[in-house]
Scaffold this motif. Structure first.
Motif, PDB file in Angstrom:
ATOM      1  N   GLY A 297      44.838  47.890  43.016  1.00  0.00           N
ATOM      2  CA  GLY A 297      45.092  47.328  44.325  1.00  0.00           C
ATOM      3  C   GLY A 297      45.847  46.032  44.257  1.00  0.00           C
ATOM      4  N   LEU A 298      45.979  45.397  45.417  1.00  0.00           N
ATOM      5  CA  LEU A 298      46.655  44.104  45.538  1.00  0.00           C
ATOM      6  C   LEU A 298      45.600  43.025  45.743  1.00  0.00           C
ATOM      7  CD1 LEU A 298      49.123  42.258  46.022  1.00  0.00           C
ATOM      8  CD2 LEU A 298      49.068  42.992  48.415  1.00  0.00           C
ATOM      9  N   VAL A 299      45.582  42.041  44.856  1.00  0.00           N
ATOM     10  CA  VAL A 299      44.611  40.956  44.942  1.00  0.00           C
ATOM     11  C   VAL A 299      45.301  39.625  44.682  1.00  0.00           C
ATOM     12  CG1 VAL A 299      42.664  42.404  44.234  1.00  0.00           C
ATOM     13  CG2 VAL A 299      43.970  41.143  42.503  1.00  0.00           C
ATOM     14  N   GLN A 300      44.591  38.558  44.970  1.00  0.00           N
ATOM     15  CA  GLN A 300      45.118  37.221  44.715  1.00  0.00           C
ATOM     16  C   GLN A 300      44.692  36.726  43.330  1.00  0.00           C
ATOM     17  OE1 GLN A 300      43.754  34.856  48.068  1.00  0.00           O
ATOM     18  NE2 GLN A 300      45.647  35.308  49.187  1.00  0.00           N
ATOM     19  N   THR A 301      45.388  35.742  42.855  1.00  0.00           N
ATOM     20  CA  THR A 301      45.043  35.121  41.579  1.00  0.00           C
ATOM     21  C   THR A 301      43.576  34.683  41.585  1.00  0.00           C
ATOM     22  OG1 THR A 301      47.302  34.355  41.199  1.00  0.00           O
ATOM     23  CG2 THR A 301      45.541  33.199  40.036  1.00  0.00           C
ATOM     24  N   GLY A 302      42.893  35.009  40.494  1.00  0.00           N
ATOM     25  CA  GLY A 302      41.491  34.643  40.362  1.00  0.00           C
ATOM     26  C   GLY A 302      40.514  35.707  40.820  1.00  0.00           C
ATOM     27  N   ALA A 303      41.015  36.727  41.467  1.00  0.00           N
ATOM     28  CA  ALA A 303      40.138  37.783  41.966  1.00  0.00           C
ATOM     29  C   ALA A 303      39.736  38.744  40.840  1.00  0.00           C
ATOM     30  CB  ALA A 303      40.840  38.549  43.089  1.00  0.00           C
ATOM     31  N   SER A 304      38.897  39.705  41.207  1.00  0.00           N
ATOM     32  CA  SER A 304      38.429  40.716  40.258  1.00  0.00           C
ATOM     33  C   SER A 304      38.734  42.106  40.771  1.00  0.00           C
ATOM     34  CB  SER A 304      36.920  40.584  40.043  1.00  0.00           C
ATOM     35  OG  SER A 304      36.585  39.332  39.479  1.00  0.00           O
ATOM     36  N   LEU A 305      38.894  43.021  39.842  1.00  0.00           N
ATOM     37  CA  LEU A 305      39.032  44.442  40.146  1.00  0.00           C
ATOM     38  C   LEU A 305      38.306  45.223  39.069  1.00  0.00           C
ATOM     39  CD1 LEU A 305      42.808  45.019  41.110  1.00  0.00           C
ATOM     40  CD2 LEU A 305      40.814  45.339  42.606  1.00  0.00           C
ATOM     41  N   ARG A 306      37.849  46.402  39.447  1.00  0.00           N
ATOM     42  CA  ARG A 306      37.220  47.302  38.483  1.00  0.00           C
ATOM     43  C   ARG A 306      37.955  48.625  38.516  1.00  0.00           C
ATOM     44  NH1 ARG A 306      32.449  47.372  35.699  1.00  0.00           N
ATOM     45  NH2 ARG A 306      31.572  49.413  35.141  1.00  0.00           N
TER      46      ARG A 306
END
Length: 127
Positions: A10-19
């Motif tokens: 997905g699209l996230v901002q700097t510092g975020a998390s994804l699994r």
């Protein structure tokens, strides 16, 4: 026929998390090392993380050590990649891959060691 299906990008901002998750079918998943690779536009596909068949050994690219964690659930034929503290340079298509040999005791970090690949999932990290 082996199938690997990734999800979770997905699209996230700097510092975020994804699994990210990858579900395998068509082969005895629990016998094989699994790897995660990524490919950014204009760059070669690179190793990110890998885990041996038993989960007893893992390996990470230097660029993701301390931020990414790979795990597997052999009962669910699933390998996951938890990505924390994401950076814009993590932007890429992420692929899971299944090793060409069963019961290897080390994680291969080159693409030619893997026989089957998923279709990829896009991860975009905005600054």
């Amino acid at each position: 026929q082996v199938q690997l299906v990734e999800s979770g990008g997905g699209l996230v901002q700097t510092g975020a998390s994804l699994r990210l998750s990858c579900v395998a079918s068509g082969r005895t998943f629990r016998r094989y090392t699994m790897g995660w690779f990524r490919q950014a536009p204009g760059k070669e596909r690179e190793f990110v993380a890998g885990i041996t068949w038993s989960g007893g050994s893992t390996a990470y690219a230097d660029s993701v050590k301390g931020r990414f964690t790979i795990s597997r659930d052999n009962a669910k034929n699933t390998v996951s990649l938890q990505m924390n503290s994401l950076k814009p340079e993590d932007t890429a298509v992420y692929y899971c891959a299944l090793d060409s040999e069963a019961y290897t005791v080390v994680v291969r970090t080159r693409t030619y060691g893997y026989e089957y690949w998923g279709q990829g999932t896009q991860v975009t990290v905005s600054s």
